[in-house]
Design a protein around this motif. Sequence first.
Motif, PDB file in Angstrom:
ATOM      1  N   PRO A  68       0.803  -1.228   0.000  1.00  0.00           N
ATOM      2  CA  PRO A  68       0.000   0.000   0.000  1.00  0.00           C
ATOM      3  C   PRO A  68       0.837   1.280   0.000  1.00  0.00           C
ATOM      4  CG  PRO A  68      -0.815  -1.558   1.639  1.00  0.00           C
ATOM      5  CD  PRO A  68       0.514  -2.054   1.186  1.00  0.00           C
ATOM      6  N   GLN A  69       2.153   1.163   0.212  1.00  0.00           N
ATOM      7  CA  GLN A  69       3.005   2.351   0.240  1.00  0.00           C
ATOM      8  C   GLN A  69       3.691   2.639  -1.096  1.00  0.00           C
ATOM      9  OE1 GLN A  69       5.250   2.952   4.006  1.00  0.00           O
ATOM     10  NE2 GLN A  69       4.779   0.809   4.409  1.00  0.00           N
ATOM     11  N   LEU A  70       3.491   1.771  -2.072  1.00  0.00           N
ATOM     12  CA  LEU A  70       4.135   1.925  -3.376  1.00  0.00           C
ATOM     13  C   LEU A  70       3.101   2.339  -4.417  1.00  0.00           C
ATOM     14  CD1 LEU A  70       6.500  -1.182  -3.335  1.00  0.00           C
ATOM     15  CD2 LEU A  70       6.974   1.158  -2.556  1.00  0.00           C
ATOM     16  N   ASP A  71       3.478   3.278  -5.265  1.00  0.00           N
ATOM     17  CA  ASP A  71       2.532   3.884  -6.196  1.00  0.00           C
ATOM     18  C   ASP A  71       2.218   3.003  -7.396  1.00  0.00           C
ATOM     19  OD1 ASP A  71       2.393   6.232  -4.676  1.00  0.00           O
ATOM     20  OD2 ASP A  71       4.191   7.040  -5.634  1.00  0.00           O
ATOM     21  N   SER A  72       3.146   2.175  -7.826  1.00  0.00           N
ATOM     22  CA  SER A  72       2.995   1.457  -9.087  1.00  0.00           C
ATOM     23  C   SER A  72       2.197   0.167  -8.916  1.00  0.00           C
ATOM     24  CB  SER A  72       4.381   1.119  -9.649  1.00  0.00           C
ATOM     25  OG  SER A  72       5.152   2.270  -9.840  1.00  0.00           O
ATOM     26  N   ALA A  73       1.718  -0.351 -10.046  1.00  0.00           N
ATOM     27  CA  ALA A  73       1.197  -1.716 -10.072  1.00  0.00           C
ATOM     28  C   ALA A  73       2.316  -2.673  -9.673  1.00  0.00           C
ATOM     29  CB  ALA A  73       0.677  -2.051 -11.463  1.00  0.00           C
ATOM     30  N   GLN A  74       1.944  -3.772  -9.016  1.00  0.00           N
ATOM     31  CA  GLN A  74       2.953  -4.670  -8.451  1.00  0.00           C
ATOM     32  C   GLN A  74       2.590  -6.129  -8.689  1.00  0.00           C
ATOM     33  OE1 GLN A  74       3.267  -3.509  -4.190  1.00  0.00           O
ATOM     34  NE2 GLN A  74       2.302  -1.604  -4.881  1.00  0.00           N
ATOM     35  N   HIS A  75       3.616  -6.925  -8.956  1.00  0.00           N
ATOM     36  CA  HIS A  75       3.484  -8.382  -8.981  1.00  0.00           C
ATOM     37  C   HIS A  75       4.444  -8.937  -7.943  1.00  0.00           C
ATOM     38  CE1 HIS A  75       2.682 -12.406 -10.367  1.00  0.00           C
ATOM     39  NE2 HIS A  75       3.979 -12.625 -10.526  1.00  0.00           N
ATOM     40  N   TRP A  76       3.889  -9.533  -6.893  1.00  0.00           N
ATOM     41  CA  TRP A  76       4.692 -10.076  -5.796  1.00  0.00           C
ATOM     42  C   TRP A  76       4.939 -11.561  -6.023  1.00  0.00           C
ATOM     43  CZ3 TRP A  76       6.294  -7.888  -0.907  1.00  0.00           C
ATOM     44  CH2 TRP A  76       6.084  -6.505  -0.826  1.00  0.00           C
ATOM     45  N   VAL A  77       6.202 -11.955  -5.952  1.00  0.00           N
ATOM     46  CA  VAL A  77       6.601 -13.362  -6.039  1.00  0.00           C
ATOM     47  C   VAL A  77       7.037 -13.788  -4.643  1.00  0.00           C
ATOM     48  CG1 VAL A  77       8.045 -15.053  -7.202  1.00  0.00           C
ATOM     49  CG2 VAL A  77       7.370 -12.956  -8.400  1.00  0.00           C
ATOM     50  N   MET A  78       6.288 -14.702  -4.056  1.00  0.00           N
ATOM     51  CA  MET A  78       6.432 -15.039  -2.641  1.00  0.00           C
ATOM     52  C   MET A  78       7.131 -16.392  -2.493  1.00  0.00           C
ATOM     53  SD  MET A  78       4.732 -12.353  -1.674  1.00  0.00           S
ATOM     54  CE  MET A  78       4.253 -12.537   0.053  1.00  0.00           C
ATOM     55  N   TYR A  79       8.270 -16.384  -1.794  1.00  0.00           N
ATOM     56  CA  TYR A  79       9.078 -17.591  -1.603  1.00  0.00           C
ATOM     57  C   TYR A  79       9.002 -18.032  -0.143  1.00  0.00           C
ATOM     58  CZ  TYR A  79      11.587 -16.160  -5.905  1.00  0.00           C
ATOM     59  OH  TYR A  79      11.937 -15.776  -7.175  1.00  0.00           O
ATOM     60  N   ASP A  80       8.726 -19.307   0.069  1.00  0.00           N
ATOM     61  CA  ASP A  80       8.857 -19.903   1.395  1.00  0.00           C
ATOM     62  C   ASP A  80       8.908 -21.414   1.212  1.00  0.00           C
ATOM     63  OD1 ASP A  80       8.292 -18.473   4.379  1.00  0.00           O
ATOM     64  OD2 ASP A  80       8.231 -20.668   4.340  1.00  0.00           O
ATOM     65  N   ARG A  81       9.579 -22.099   2.133  1.00  0.00           N
ATOM     66  CA  ARG A  81       9.641 -23.561   2.031  1.00  0.00           C
ATOM     67  C   ARG A  81       8.469 -24.232   2.722  1.00  0.00           C
ATOM     68  NH1 ARG A  81      14.956 -24.742   5.838  1.00  0.00           N
ATOM     69  NH2 ARG A  81      14.116 -23.988   7.807  1.00  0.00           N
ATOM     70  N   ASP A  82       7.622 -23.448   3.405  1.00  0.00           N
ATOM     71  CA  ASP A  82       6.464 -23.981   4.121  1.00  0.00           C
ATOM     72  C   ASP A  82       5.223 -23.821   3.254  1.00  0.00           C
ATOM     73  OD1 ASP A  82       4.214 -24.356   5.824  1.00  0.00           O
ATOM     74  OD2 ASP A  82       5.459 -23.920   7.574  1.00  0.00           O
ATOM     75  N   ASP A  83       4.720 -24.934   2.726  1.00  0.00           N
ATOM     76  CA  ASP A  83       3.554 -24.879   1.841  1.00  0.00           C
ATOM     77  C   ASP A  83       2.317 -24.346   2.544  1.00  0.00           C
ATOM     78  OD1 ASP A  83       4.956 -25.860  -0.337  1.00  0.00           O
ATOM     79  OD2 ASP A  83       4.501 -27.959   0.132  1.00  0.00           O
ATOM     80  N   ASP A  84       2.175 -24.633   3.841  1.00  0.00           N
ATOM     81  CA  ASP A  84       1.000 -24.156   4.572  1.00  0.00           C
ATOM     82  C   ASP A  84       0.990 -22.635   4.662  1.00  0.00           C
ATOM     83  OD1 ASP A  84       0.091 -26.737   4.974  1.00  0.00           O
ATOM     84  OD2 ASP A  84       1.096 -26.949   6.902  1.00  0.00           O
ATOM     85  N   LEU A  85       2.162 -22.044   4.905  1.00  0.00           N
ATOM     86  CA  LEU A  85       2.237 -20.585   4.950  1.00  0.00           C
ATOM     87  C   LEU A  85       1.938 -19.983   3.581  1.00  0.00           C
ATOM     88  CD1 LEU A  85       5.404 -20.009   7.177  1.00  0.00           C
ATOM     89  CD2 LEU A  85       2.997 -19.956   7.861  1.00  0.00           C
ATOM     90  N   GLY A  97      -2.023  -1.367  -4.054  1.00  0.00           N
ATOM     91  CA  GLY A  97      -0.987  -0.379  -3.859  1.00  0.00           C
ATOM     92  C   GLY A  97      -1.596   0.984  -3.605  1.00  0.00           C
ATOM     93  N   ALA A  98      -0.735   1.964  -3.401  1.00  0.00           N
ATOM     94  CA  ALA A  98      -1.204   3.340  -3.234  1.00  0.00           C
ATOM     95  C   ALA A  98      -2.016   3.747  -4.468  1.00  0.00           C
ATOM     96  CB  ALA A  98      -0.007   4.268  -3.051  1.00  0.00           C
ATOM     97  N   HIS A  99      -3.027   4.577  -4.226  1.00  0.00           N
ATOM     98  CA  HIS A  99      -3.914   5.045  -5.310  1.00  0.00           C
ATOM     99  C   HIS A  99      -4.605   3.874  -6.007  1.00  0.00           C
ATOM    100  CE1 HIS A  99      -1.767   8.721  -4.502  1.00  0.00           C
ATOM    101  NE2 HIS A  99      -0.650   8.242  -4.997  1.00  0.00           N
ATOM    102  N   ALA A 100      -4.844   2.784  -5.244  1.00  0.00           N
ATOM    103  CA  ALA A 100      -5.557   1.613  -5.749  1.00  0.00           C
ATOM    104  C   ALA A 100      -4.831   0.934  -6.904  1.00  0.00           C
ATOM    105  CB  ALA A 100      -6.982   1.970  -6.151  1.00  0.00           C
ATOM    106  N   ALA A 101      -3.504   1.022  -6.932  1.00  0.00           N
ATOM    107  CA  ALA A 101      -2.732   0.325  -7.959  1.00  0.00           C
ATOM    108  C   ALA A 101      -2.908  -1.184  -7.792  1.00  0.00           C
ATOM    109  CB  ALA A 101      -1.260   0.695  -7.838  1.00  0.00           C
ATOM    110  N   PRO A 102      -3.078  -1.915  -8.892  1.00  0.00           N
ATOM    111  CA  PRO A 102      -3.322  -3.360  -8.783  1.00  0.00           C
ATOM    112  C   PRO A 102      -2.107  -4.123  -8.268  1.00  0.00           C
ATOM    113  CG  PRO A 102      -3.041  -2.717 -11.072  1.00  0.00           C
ATOM    114  CD  PRO A 102      -3.092  -1.443 -10.279  1.00  0.00           C
TER     115      PRO A 102
END
Length: 282
Positions: A68-85, A97-102
């Motif tokens: 929510p603090q970044l102005d641009s559209a964002q694609h987050w790639v989330m890494y973890d070894r715990d499948d449940d998380l 994101g800020a200004h309702a950026a997707p």
Amino acid sequence: LHQTGDRAAELAVQMELACRSYLREPADASARSLVLVDLLRRKLPRDARLAIHDLGCGTGSMLRWLAPQLDSAQHWVMYDRDDDLLAEVDSRNVVLGAHAAPVTIEVRPRDITRLEPDDLGTASLVTASALLDMFTSDELDRFVTSCARAQCPVLLTLSVVGHVELSPADELDEAFQQAFNAHQRRFTDGRQLLGPDAASMAGAAFTALGADVTVSSSPWHLGPDERALTAAWLEGWVGAAVEQEPALGTNSAAYVRARMEQVEAGELTVRVDHHDLLVLPR
């Protein structure tokens, strides 16, 4: 807490689970450095979708705080070894994101100590939170090399630095703190963890590779409004200390009982120091 060994290890695990879950998320959000986010925003492109790679993401607290603090559209790639998380990341997070950026999310089950050379190749930003202290020296070197190879900003938050302050003070505070710090540097399964040395070592390693590193303090401030987190942190802190130094077990039960009474009464405040690092390629 009279017991040591398995019981103390169990308490340490309980602290990790409690303090790395939703219970700690508000304290994390309040502690992370907004100064570094301001610096970061100036370095990120505003005319393209950001590819943000979050390493050791857990349930996605960094995503919920930073997106929510970044102005641009964002694609987050989330890494973890715990499948449940990772399953919770995928189902719980509806953020903008800020200004309702997707904002879109992709999850990758992965051991982040074994990143492939191309994993971060498309990254606009690499992030991680409360992670560095769990690395060994070799793992930290591989992590830093992988991040530096991406040639993008890196934001590393909430690395413990080995200092806590409890008020009112007790004569046993320092003994428990030293034993806990030694526990964080312990050998486990043939690995020696870096614990509170990791943040400074990471900063030095990035600097040696030619990056600019800015460090900011990001302490937890725990008081009457954080009773549950304070209690979970205290039990785990003392439990890990006793596992490392069994002689402390003689006094641990009375110490914890007195401290818990202070927690319940809203009389105990705790400062747990962390450092945030912003790494910028030159």
